[in-house]
Motif scaffolding. Structure first.
Motif, PDB file in Angstrom:
ATOM      1  N   ARG A 100       0.883  -1.169   0.000  1.00  0.00           N
ATOM      2  CA  ARG A 100       0.000   0.000   0.000  1.00  0.00           C
ATOM      3  C   ARG A 100       0.919   1.217   0.000  1.00  0.00           C
ATOM      4  O   ARG A 100       1.859   1.289   0.788  1.00  0.00           O
ATOM      5  CB  ARG A 100      -0.911   0.018   1.209  1.00  0.00           C
ATOM      6  N   LEU A 101       0.652   2.128  -0.902  1.00  0.00           N
ATOM      7  CA  LEU A 101       1.493   3.308  -1.069  1.00  0.00           C
ATOM      8  C   LEU A 101       0.839   4.542  -0.468  1.00  0.00           C
ATOM      9  O   LEU A 101      -0.385   4.625  -0.361  1.00  0.00           O
ATOM     10  CB  LEU A 101       1.752   3.559  -2.558  1.00  0.00           C
ATOM     11  N   SER A 102       1.675   5.490  -0.126  1.00  0.00           N
ATOM     12  CA  SER A 102       1.235   6.823   0.248  1.00  0.00           C
ATOM     13  C   SER A 102       2.088   7.765  -0.594  1.00  0.00           C
ATOM     14  O   SER A 102       3.295   7.895  -0.355  1.00  0.00           O
ATOM     15  CB  SER A 102       1.445   7.080   1.736  1.00  0.00           C
ATOM     16  N   GLY A 103       1.478   8.342  -1.613  1.00  0.00           N
ATOM     17  CA  GLY A 103       2.261   9.119  -2.579  1.00  0.00           C
ATOM     18  C   GLY A 103       3.181   8.183  -3.318  1.00  0.00           C
ATOM     19  O   GLY A 103       2.758   7.163  -3.848  1.00  0.00           O
ATOM     20  N   ASP A 104       4.477   8.477  -3.283  1.00  0.00           N
ATOM     21  CA  ASP A 104       5.448   7.632  -3.984  1.00  0.00           C
ATOM     22  C   ASP A 104       6.272   6.781  -3.020  1.00  0.00           C
ATOM     23  O   ASP A 104       7.363   6.341  -3.349  1.00  0.00           O
ATOM     24  CB  ASP A 104       6.368   8.490  -4.858  1.00  0.00           C
ATOM     25  N   ARG A 105       5.729   6.556  -1.810  1.00  0.00           N
ATOM     26  CA  ARG A 105       6.448   5.771  -0.800  1.00  0.00           C
ATOM     27  C   ARG A 105       5.590   4.612  -0.307  1.00  0.00           C
ATOM     28  O   ARG A 105       4.364   4.667  -0.347  1.00  0.00           O
ATOM     29  CB  ARG A 105       6.863   6.676   0.354  1.00  0.00           C
ATOM     30  N   ILE A 106       6.251   3.556   0.171  1.00  0.00           N
ATOM     31  CA  ILE A 106       5.553   2.384   0.694  1.00  0.00           C
ATOM     32  C   ILE A 106       5.089   2.658   2.117  1.00  0.00           C
ATOM     33  O   ILE A 106       5.888   3.012   2.986  1.00  0.00           O
ATOM     34  CB  ILE A 106       6.476   1.144   0.654  1.00  0.00           C
ATOM     35  N   LYS A 107       3.790   2.495   2.335  1.00  0.00           N
ATOM     36  CA  LYS A 107       3.196   2.671   3.667  1.00  0.00           C
ATOM     37  C   LYS A 107       3.090   1.338   4.394  1.00  0.00           C
ATOM     38  O   LYS A 107       3.264   1.268   5.607  1.00  0.00           O
ATOM     39  CB  LYS A 107       1.834   3.329   3.555  1.00  0.00           C
ATOM     40  N   SER A 108       2.798   0.273   3.656  1.00  0.00           N
ATOM     41  CA  SER A 108       2.741  -1.050   4.273  1.00  0.00           C
ATOM     42  C   SER A 108       3.024  -2.116   3.224  1.00  0.00           C
ATOM     43  O   SER A 108       2.831  -1.890   2.031  1.00  0.00           O
ATOM     44  CB  SER A 108       1.380  -1.298   4.923  1.00  0.00           C
ATOM     45  N   ALA A 109       3.491  -3.248   3.712  1.00  0.00           N
ATOM     46  CA  ALA A 109       3.759  -4.390   2.833  1.00  0.00           C
ATOM     47  C   ALA A 109       3.494  -5.669   3.597  1.00  0.00           C
ATOM     48  O   ALA A 109       3.803  -5.770   4.789  1.00  0.00           O
ATOM     49  CB  ALA A 109       5.196  -4.366   2.343  1.00  0.00           C
ATOM     50  N   LYS A 110       2.920  -6.628   2.923  1.00  0.00           N
ATOM     51  CA  LYS A 110       2.712  -7.980   3.444  1.00  0.00           C
ATOM     52  C   LYS A 110       3.359  -8.907   2.433  1.00  0.00           C
ATOM     53  O   LYS A 110       3.001  -8.908   1.256  1.00  0.00           O
ATOM     54  CB  LYS A 110       1.221  -8.273   3.590  1.00  0.00           C
ATOM     55  N   ILE A 111       4.351  -9.682   2.892  1.00  0.00           N
ATOM     56  CA  ILE A 111       5.154 -10.514   2.017  1.00  0.00           C
ATOM     57  C   ILE A 111       4.893 -11.991   2.339  1.00  0.00           C
ATOM     58  O   ILE A 111       4.960 -12.389   3.507  1.00  0.00           O
ATOM     59  CB  ILE A 111       6.651 -10.207   2.167  1.00  0.00           C
ATOM     60  N   TYR A 112       4.621 -12.772   1.287  1.00  0.00           N
ATOM     61  CA  TYR A 112       4.411 -14.195   1.439  1.00  0.00           C
ATOM     62  C   TYR A 112       5.515 -14.922   0.678  1.00  0.00           C
ATOM     63  O   TYR A 112       5.706 -14.685  -0.507  1.00  0.00           O
ATOM     64  CB  TYR A 112       3.054 -14.620   0.846  1.00  0.00           C
ATOM     65  N   ARG A 113       6.237 -15.793   1.359  1.00  0.00           N
ATOM     66  CA  ARG A 113       7.273 -16.604   0.712  1.00  0.00           C
ATOM     67  C   ARG A 113       6.717 -18.006   0.496  1.00  0.00           C
ATOM     68  O   ARG A 113       6.108 -18.572   1.400  1.00  0.00           O
ATOM     69  CB  ARG A 113       8.526 -16.655   1.587  1.00  0.00           C
ATOM     70  N   GLU A 114       6.952 -18.541  -0.694  1.00  0.00           N
ATOM     71  CA  GLU A 114       6.485 -19.895  -1.000  1.00  0.00           C
ATOM     72  C   GLU A 114       7.054 -20.858   0.030  1.00  0.00           C
ATOM     73  O   GLU A 114       8.242 -20.806   0.339  1.00  0.00           O
ATOM     74  CB  GLU A 114       6.943 -20.286  -2.398  1.00  0.00           C
ATOM     75  N   GLY A 115       6.215 -21.725   0.542  1.00  0.00           N
ATOM     76  CA  GLY A 115       6.635 -22.643   1.596  1.00  0.00           C
ATOM     77  C   GLY A 115       6.433 -21.977   2.935  1.00  0.00           C
ATOM     78  O   GLY A 115       5.330 -21.893   3.435  1.00  0.00           O
ATOM     79  N   SER A 116       7.490 -21.406   3.507  1.00  0.00           N
ATOM     80  CA  SER A 116       7.416 -20.744   4.798  1.00  0.00           C
ATOM     81  C   SER A 116       8.260 -19.482   4.765  1.00  0.00           C
ATOM     82  O   SER A 116       9.330 -19.469   4.168  1.00  0.00           O
ATOM     83  CB  SER A 116       7.938 -21.674   5.906  1.00  0.00           C
ATOM     84  N   ALA A 117       7.806 -18.457   5.443  1.00  0.00           N
ATOM     85  CA  ALA A 117       8.572 -17.217   5.535  1.00  0.00           C
ATOM     86  C   ALA A 117       9.715 -17.367   6.512  1.00  0.00           C
ATOM     87  O   ALA A 117      10.655 -16.588   6.496  1.00  0.00           O
ATOM     88  CB  ALA A 117       7.665 -16.066   5.952  1.00  0.00           C
ATOM     89  N   GLU A 118       9.651 -18.372   7.376  1.00  0.00           N
ATOM     90  CA  GLU A 118      10.706 -18.582   8.356  1.00  0.00           C
ATOM     91  C   GLU A 118      11.811 -19.415   7.725  1.00  0.00           C
ATOM     92  O   GLU A 118      11.545 -20.433   7.085  1.00  0.00           O
ATOM     93  CB  GLU A 118      10.145 -19.306   9.584  1.00  0.00           C
ATOM     94  N   LEU A 119      13.071 -19.012   7.895  1.00  0.00           N
ATOM     95  CA  LEU A 119      14.188 -19.707   7.259  1.00  0.00           C
ATOM     96  C   LEU A 119      14.717 -20.854   8.108  1.00  0.00           C
ATOM     97  O   LEU A 119      15.372 -21.736   7.589  1.00  0.00           O
ATOM     98  CB  LEU A 119      15.319 -18.731   6.950  1.00  0.00           C
TER      99      LEU A 119
END
Length: 114
Positions: free
Chosen positions: A94-113
């Motif tokens: 989600r952007l605010s102007g030309d900057r990122i306000k929020s992000a939700k990232i999903y990694r295939e499998g698990s986000a935990e390494l």
């Protein structure tokens, strides 16, 4: 591609922490798996640690944008415990102007390494 996402990926791949942080609002929220970083201090800690320890790079595969929302399919390459890994990830921004306000990232499998 969204200009904000393009700048984000370029700064990330160049390991330019200041340019990366400049692409976020001051109150930005970044969620990956069970990890949540809020605000500039937590984002600095998150990204500086990842850049130093995992040596990640991103390649953008597809982008859909609608107003202040951007969805992207990316390929992430990183090194963890001496092993190279490649992950398909999806990011919802989600952007605010030309900057990122929020992000939700999903990694295939698990986000935990670990």
């Amino acid at each position: 591609m969204s200009e904000a996402l393009h700048r984000h990926v370029a700064a990330f791949n160049n390991r330019d922490l200041q340019a990366l942080l400049d692409g976020f609002t001051d109150d930005a929220v970044w969620i990956t798996g069970s990890s949540v970083a809020r605000g500039r201090d937590e984002l600095t800690e998150l990204f500086s640690g990842a850049m130093e320890q995992l040596l990640p790079t991103l390649a953008v595969e597809n982008v859909l944008a609608d107003g202040d929302q951007v969805a992207a399919q990316l390929t992430e390459r990183l090194t963890h415990n001496g092993e190279d890994h490649v992950f398909a990830i999806a990011g919802f921004y989600r952007l605010s102007g030309d900057r990122i306000k929020s992000a939700k990232i999903y990694r295939e499998g698990s986000a935990e390494l670990d």
